[in-house]
Design a protein around this motif. Structure first.
Motif, PDB file in Angstrom:
ATOM      1  N   GLY A  41      17.807 -19.816   0.649  1.00 56.35           N
ATOM      2  CA  GLY A  41      17.158 -20.348   1.847  1.00 56.35           C
ATOM      3  C   GLY A  41      18.021 -21.406   2.507  1.00 56.35           C
ATOM      4  O   GLY A  41      19.217 -21.512   2.238  1.00 56.35           O
ATOM      5  N   VAL A  58       6.981 -23.372  -7.955  1.00 52.39           N
ATOM      6  CA  VAL A  58       8.032 -24.247  -8.482  1.00 52.39           C
ATOM      7  C   VAL A  58       7.433 -25.360  -9.339  1.00 52.39           C
ATOM      8  O   VAL A  58       7.989 -25.759 -10.359  1.00 52.39           O
ATOM      9  N   GLY A  89       3.922 -18.448   2.098  1.00 52.68           N
ATOM     10  CA  GLY A  89       4.944 -19.266   2.732  1.00 52.68           C
ATOM     11  C   GLY A  89       5.372 -20.418   1.842  1.00 52.68           C
ATOM     12  O   GLY A  89       5.290 -20.328   0.606  1.00 52.68           O
ATOM     13  N   PRO A  90       5.814 -21.514   2.453  1.00 57.95           N
ATOM     14  CA  PRO A  90       6.302 -22.665   1.696  1.00 57.95           C
ATOM     15  C   PRO A  90       5.314 -23.192   0.647  1.00 57.95           C
ATOM     16  O   PRO A  90       5.732 -23.532  -0.464  1.00 57.95           O
ATOM     17  N   PHE A  94      22.844 -19.247  12.586  1.00 58.57           N
ATOM     18  CA  PHE A  94      22.170 -18.063  12.040  1.00 58.57           C
ATOM     19  C   PHE A  94      21.814 -17.071  13.141  1.00 58.57           C
ATOM     20  O   PHE A  94      20.684 -16.633  13.291  1.00 58.57           O
ATOM     21  N   THR A 101      15.163 -26.571   2.878  1.00 56.67           N
ATOM     22  CA  THR A 101      14.271 -26.064   1.824  1.00 56.67           C
ATOM     23  C   THR A 101      14.880 -26.322   0.453  1.00 56.67           C
ATOM     24  O   THR A 101      14.183 -26.690  -0.500  1.00 56.67           O
ATOM     25  N   LEU A 156      16.460 -20.168  -5.606  1.00 53.75           N
ATOM     26  CA  LEU A 156      16.089 -20.102  -4.187  1.00 53.75           C
ATOM     27  C   LEU A 156      17.254 -19.586  -3.356  1.00 53.75           C
ATOM     28  O   LEU A 156      18.404 -19.993  -3.553  1.00 53.75           O
ATOM     29  N   CYS A 182      24.392 -15.868   5.512  1.00 56.72           N
ATOM     30  CA  CYS A 182      24.642 -17.253   5.103  1.00 56.72           C
ATOM     31  C   CYS A 182      26.128 -17.592   5.034  1.00 56.72           C
ATOM     32  O   CYS A 182      26.532 -18.702   5.354  1.00 56.72           O
ATOM     33  N   GLU A 234      20.968 -21.105  -3.411  1.00 59.80           N
ATOM     34  CA  GLU A 234      21.873 -20.371  -2.513  1.00 59.80           C
ATOM     35  C   GLU A 234      21.476 -20.752  -1.093  1.00 59.80           C
ATOM     36  O   GLU A 234      20.493 -20.237  -0.563  1.00 59.80           O
ATOM     37  N   GLY A 242      22.621 -22.619   2.981  1.00 63.30           N
ATOM     38  CA  GLY A 242      23.321 -22.258   4.215  1.00 63.30           C
ATOM     39  C   GLY A 242      24.770 -22.704   4.236  1.00 63.30           C
ATOM     40  O   GLY A 242      25.291 -23.250   3.259  1.00 63.30           O
ATOM     41  N   GLY A 243      25.422 -22.470   5.354  1.00 60.88           N
ATOM     42  CA  GLY A 243      26.821 -22.847   5.470  1.00 60.88           C
ATOM     43  C   GLY A 243      27.294 -22.908   6.910  1.00 60.88           C
ATOM     44  O   GLY A 243      26.535 -22.626   7.851  1.00 60.88           O
ATOM     45  N   ILE A 298      12.755 -17.172  -5.083  1.00 60.79           N
ATOM     46  CA  ILE A 298      12.221 -17.359  -3.728  1.00 60.79           C
ATOM     47  C   ILE A 298      13.283 -16.860  -2.755  1.00 60.79           C
ATOM     48  O   ILE A 298      14.442 -17.284  -2.822  1.00 60.79           O
ATOM     49  N   ILE A 320      18.332  -9.724  -1.969  1.00 58.77           N
ATOM     50  CA  ILE A 320      18.078 -11.008  -2.634  1.00 58.77           C
ATOM     51  C   ILE A 320      17.156 -10.812  -3.837  1.00 58.77           C
ATOM     52  O   ILE A 320      17.396 -11.349  -4.925  1.00 58.77           O
ATOM     53  N   GLU A 335       8.082 -14.957   4.118  1.00 56.46           N
ATOM     54  CA  GLU A 335       6.851 -14.438   4.737  1.00 56.46           C
ATOM     55  C   GLU A 335       7.131 -13.476   5.895  1.00 56.46           C
ATOM     56  O   GLU A 335       6.277 -12.662   6.246  1.00 56.46           O
TER      57      GLU A 335
HETATM   58  P1  NAD Z   1      13.903 -21.029   4.550  1.00 54.18           P
HETATM   59  O1  NAD Z   1      14.577 -22.118   3.853  1.00 54.18           O
HETATM   60  O2  NAD Z   1      13.060 -21.331   5.721  1.00 54.18           O
HETATM   61  O3  NAD Z   1      12.957 -20.217   3.546  1.00 54.18           O
HETATM   62  C1  NAD Z   1      13.465 -19.655   2.363  1.00 54.18           C
HETATM   63  C2  NAD Z   1      12.321 -19.370   1.419  1.00 54.18           C
HETATM   64  O4  NAD Z   1      11.842 -20.595   0.887  1.00 54.18           O
HETATM   65  C3  NAD Z   1      11.121 -18.680   2.048  1.00 54.18           C
HETATM   66  O5  NAD Z   1      10.621 -17.736   1.149  1.00 54.18           O
HETATM   67  C4  NAD Z   1      10.136 -19.831   2.229  1.00 54.18           C
HETATM   68  O6  NAD Z   1       8.783 -19.418   2.250  1.00 54.18           O
HETATM   69  C5  NAD Z   1      10.429 -20.668   1.018  1.00 54.18           C
HETATM   70  N1  NAD Z   1      10.076 -22.084   1.107  1.00 54.18           N
HETATM   71  C6  NAD Z   1      10.129 -22.883   2.194  1.00 54.18           C
HETATM   72  N2  NAD Z   1       9.776 -24.142   1.864  1.00 54.18           N
HETATM   73  C7  NAD Z   1       9.507 -24.147   0.544  1.00 54.18           C
HETATM   74  C8  NAD Z   1       9.099 -25.159  -0.374  1.00 54.18           C
HETATM   75  N3  NAD Z   1       8.909 -26.427  -0.006  1.00 54.18           N
HETATM   76  N4  NAD Z   1       8.930 -24.815  -1.678  1.00 54.18           N
HETATM   77  C9  NAD Z   1       9.145 -23.545  -2.088  1.00 54.18           C
HETATM   78  N5  NAD Z   1       9.510 -22.552  -1.248  1.00 54.18           N
HETATM   79  C10 NAD Z   1       9.698 -22.845   0.056  1.00 54.18           C
HETATM   80  O7  NAD Z   1      15.066 -19.997   4.901  1.00 54.18           O
HETATM   81  P2  NAD Z   1      15.010 -18.684   5.782  1.00 54.18           P
HETATM   82  O8  NAD Z   1      14.815 -19.088   7.197  1.00 54.18           O
HETATM   83  O9  NAD Z   1      14.080 -17.709   5.171  1.00 54.18           O
HETATM   84  O10 NAD Z   1      16.477 -18.109   5.575  1.00 54.18           O
HETATM   85  C11 NAD Z   1      17.580 -18.535   6.296  1.00 54.18           C
HETATM   86  C12 NAD Z   1      18.403 -19.530   5.514  1.00 54.18           C
HETATM   87  O11 NAD Z   1      18.741 -18.994   4.235  1.00 54.18           O
HETATM   88  C13 NAD Z   1      19.715 -19.870   6.158  1.00 54.18           C
HETATM   89  O12 NAD Z   1      19.950 -21.240   6.098  1.00 54.18           O
HETATM   90  C14 NAD Z   1      20.739 -19.128   5.328  1.00 54.18           C
HETATM   91  O13 NAD Z   1      22.019 -19.677   5.363  1.00 54.18           O
HETATM   92  C15 NAD Z   1      20.128 -19.162   3.980  1.00 54.18           C
HETATM   93  N6  NAD Z   1      20.650 -18.063   3.147  1.00 54.18           N
HETATM   94  C16 NAD Z   1      21.501 -18.353   2.101  1.00 54.18           C
HETATM   95  C17 NAD Z   1      22.019 -17.339   1.323  1.00 54.18           C
HETATM   96  C18 NAD Z   1      22.958 -17.631   0.180  1.00 54.18           C
HETATM   97  O14 NAD Z   1      23.091 -16.798  -0.708  1.00 54.18           O
HETATM   98  N7  NAD Z   1      23.618 -18.761   0.133  1.00 54.18           N
HETATM   99  C19 NAD Z   1      21.681 -16.017   1.584  1.00 54.18           C
HETATM  100  C20 NAD Z   1      20.803 -15.757   2.645  1.00 54.18           C
HETATM  101  C21 NAD Z   1      20.291 -16.791   3.412  1.00 54.18           C
END
Ligand code: NAD
Length: 484
Positions: A227, A215, A207-208, A383, A231, A225, A283, A249, A251-252, A148, A157, A178
């Protein structure tokens, strides 16, 4: 300009459409115009993807690893051949400058396919001598993995997850964010063209709810994941329900520590990259810049001068260094963070607003000084292109403050003192620490967080253990010594 894919999904080796799914309009973050329309996956699409993956995986796992690797290497070569076209698609989908997407996004994805494609042939277990008997281990795939993705590096990714999963003999069903559904579809088509058998890498949109349905599915063995922490909590909990493997993976709010003896020009350059690359939507960004008090003014002077010279604008213009943010809500969130920090007493050194642009979700690269640890800006992930500058007096103090948050994705240290650098590395709670560098994530190096920033590792040899399991085999070579 439109960039409609052949169909919304890519399942079982070919594009798949089901117009019964809700429409998702994809917009270019610069022109704010619709560039494509895809449909959310219906239960029938999810079923097709999961069933195809299950059906294809055992044969894939049974192939010689060198054969699996060859297909990944071929896919990497196709990506490199089509680098310009893919970079343009990524820029359209994300709004990131073409100068970035040409060198960072797909190229890093191709690196992952090359790295894990090459590594595949060398994967194996160990032999354990036990006197008369012996044991050996088999490195076996997990089976069906769900990936995801987030919207900030959509194609990278997808590649970072697909490459190790496939190299280890798994199948993957991938759901892009999305907001950025296009790159992963291209990856699926390229892998198929490179010879990947159908069903092993499918892409479904949504989306989610779509992510959650994947999952939850009982056929899924692992979830990876990328995100936000919020999430991550939900997905990790859902994976736990089925005792599934998970890589998170998240946030930070990573610290970048600039010691008094650092090369200030280098440190300033790193701080700018660590906050403004991809308009700050990274991130691992070093968003808490801790600078030694005695060099703070000199450091801020350098930052301000270089920030003023940054070129924002049309992401397709060759000279553009910073593009818009991904969406209007994201811009609103970032601007609210800036306003709150100023209300809490932070001093604006550069930027601070949306700028004056005819279109696009822009935020000017912003530097806020005089930031205190208790301000929201020093505690929450923004972000966006917002750098918080804090000062410190001594090493013990800065380590304690850097470690005070529950995040732990990354950290950076700028110093000319070798001993201090390694002392700080050992003390900082983070998955990655850069010394006199920042945000370089070569595929050869493991990447991932500690604390709320996640679990598991992508990239490097470390990723292999997150896409395979060890089976121990005991081989008896004598009479069974039964006491009964
Ligand atoms: P998000 O958490 O809103 O969404 C991430 C993904 O998860 C999307 O595809 C979304 O549709 C899906 N999702 C959301 N809720 C879900 C659920 N309940 N079950 C399954 N899937 C679900 O994140 P975003 O806004 O797309 O991305 C930004 C975030 O991602 C920031 O916090 C950033 O730090 C983090 N990020 C982390 C890394 C890393 O490698 N550590 C890399 C890039 C981004």
């Amino acid at each position: 300009m439109r960039a409609d894919p052949p169909a919304s999904h890519f399942v079982a080796g070919r594009p798949l459409e089901d117009p019964a799914g809700a429409a998702i309009a994809v917009t270019d973050p610069f022109s704010e115009r619709e560039i494509a329309r895809v449909h959310e996956a219906t239960p029938a699409v999810l079923e097709a993807a999961l069933a195809a993956a299950r059906a294809a995986q055992p044969d894939w796992a049974g192939r010689r690893p060198v054969e699996r690797g060859r297909i990944l290497l071929r896919a990497a070569a196709l990506i490199r051949e089509r680098g310009e076209e893919l970079a343009r698609l990524e820029t359209l989908d994300t709004g990131k400058p073409i100068a970035e997407t040409r060198v960072a996004d797909w190229p890093s994805g191709a690196d992952a396919l090359e790295y894990f494609g090459g590594l595949a042939a060398g994967l194996g277990g160990e032999t354990i001598p036990l006197g008369r008997d012996f044991a050996y281990t088999r490195l076996e795939p997990l089976g069906l993995c769900v990936g995801i993705g987030a919207w900030n590096y959509p194609s990278q990714i997808a590649c970072w997850k697909a490459a190790p999963a496939l190299a280890c003999g798994n199948a993957m069903v991938f759901k892009p964010a999305e907001l950025t559904p296009l790159g992963a579809l291209r990856l699926a088509a390229i892998l198929t063209e490179a010879g990947l058998p159908e069903g092993l890498f499918s892409v479904v949109q949504g989306g989610p709810a779509t992510g959650a349905a994947l999952v939850r599915d009982g056929r899924v063995n692992k979830v990876s994941l990328t995100g936000s922490v919020a999430t991550g909590r939900r997905v990790y909990a859902a994976a736990a329900e089925g005792i599934k493997s998970a890589t998170m993976e998240l946030g930070g709010k990573s610290p970048l520590i600039v010691c008094a003896d650092a090369d200030l020009d280098d440190a300033a350059g790193a701080a700018l990259v660590a906050n403004f690359y991809s308009a700050g939507q990274v991130c691992s960004n070093g968003t808490r810049v801790f600078v030694a008090e005695e060099v703070a003014e000199a450091f801020l002077g350098r930052l301000a001068a270089r920030t003023r010279a940054l070129r924002l604008g049309d992401p397709f213009a060759e000279a553009t260094q910073i593009g818009p943010l991904i969406s209007a809500p994201q811009r609103a969130r970032v601007l609210a963070h800036i306003a709150r920090a100023r209300a809490e007493g932070a001093r604006l050194v550069a930027g601070g607003g949306p700028g004056d642009f005819a279109c696009g979700h822009f935020v000017l690269p912003t530097i806020l000084a005089g930031v205190r640890d208790d301000m929201a800006l020093a505690r929450e992930e923004v972000f966006g292109p917002v750098m918080a500058v804090l000062t410190f007096r001594d090493e013990a103090e800065v380590v304690a403050r850097a470690n005070a948050l529950a995040f732990g994705l990354a950290a950076g240290v700028f110093t000319r003192d070798l001993a201090r650098a390694h002392r700080l590395v050992a003390a900082l709670e983070a998955g990655t620490v850069w010394i006199n560098a920042y945000n370089l994530t070569p595929v050869e190096m493991p990447f991932g967080g500690v604390g709320l920033s996640g679990i598991g590792r992508e990239n490097g040899r470390a990723a292999i253990q997150h896409y395979s399991r060890v089976k121990a085999v005991y081989v008896g070579r004598g009479a069974v010594d039964a006491p009964y």
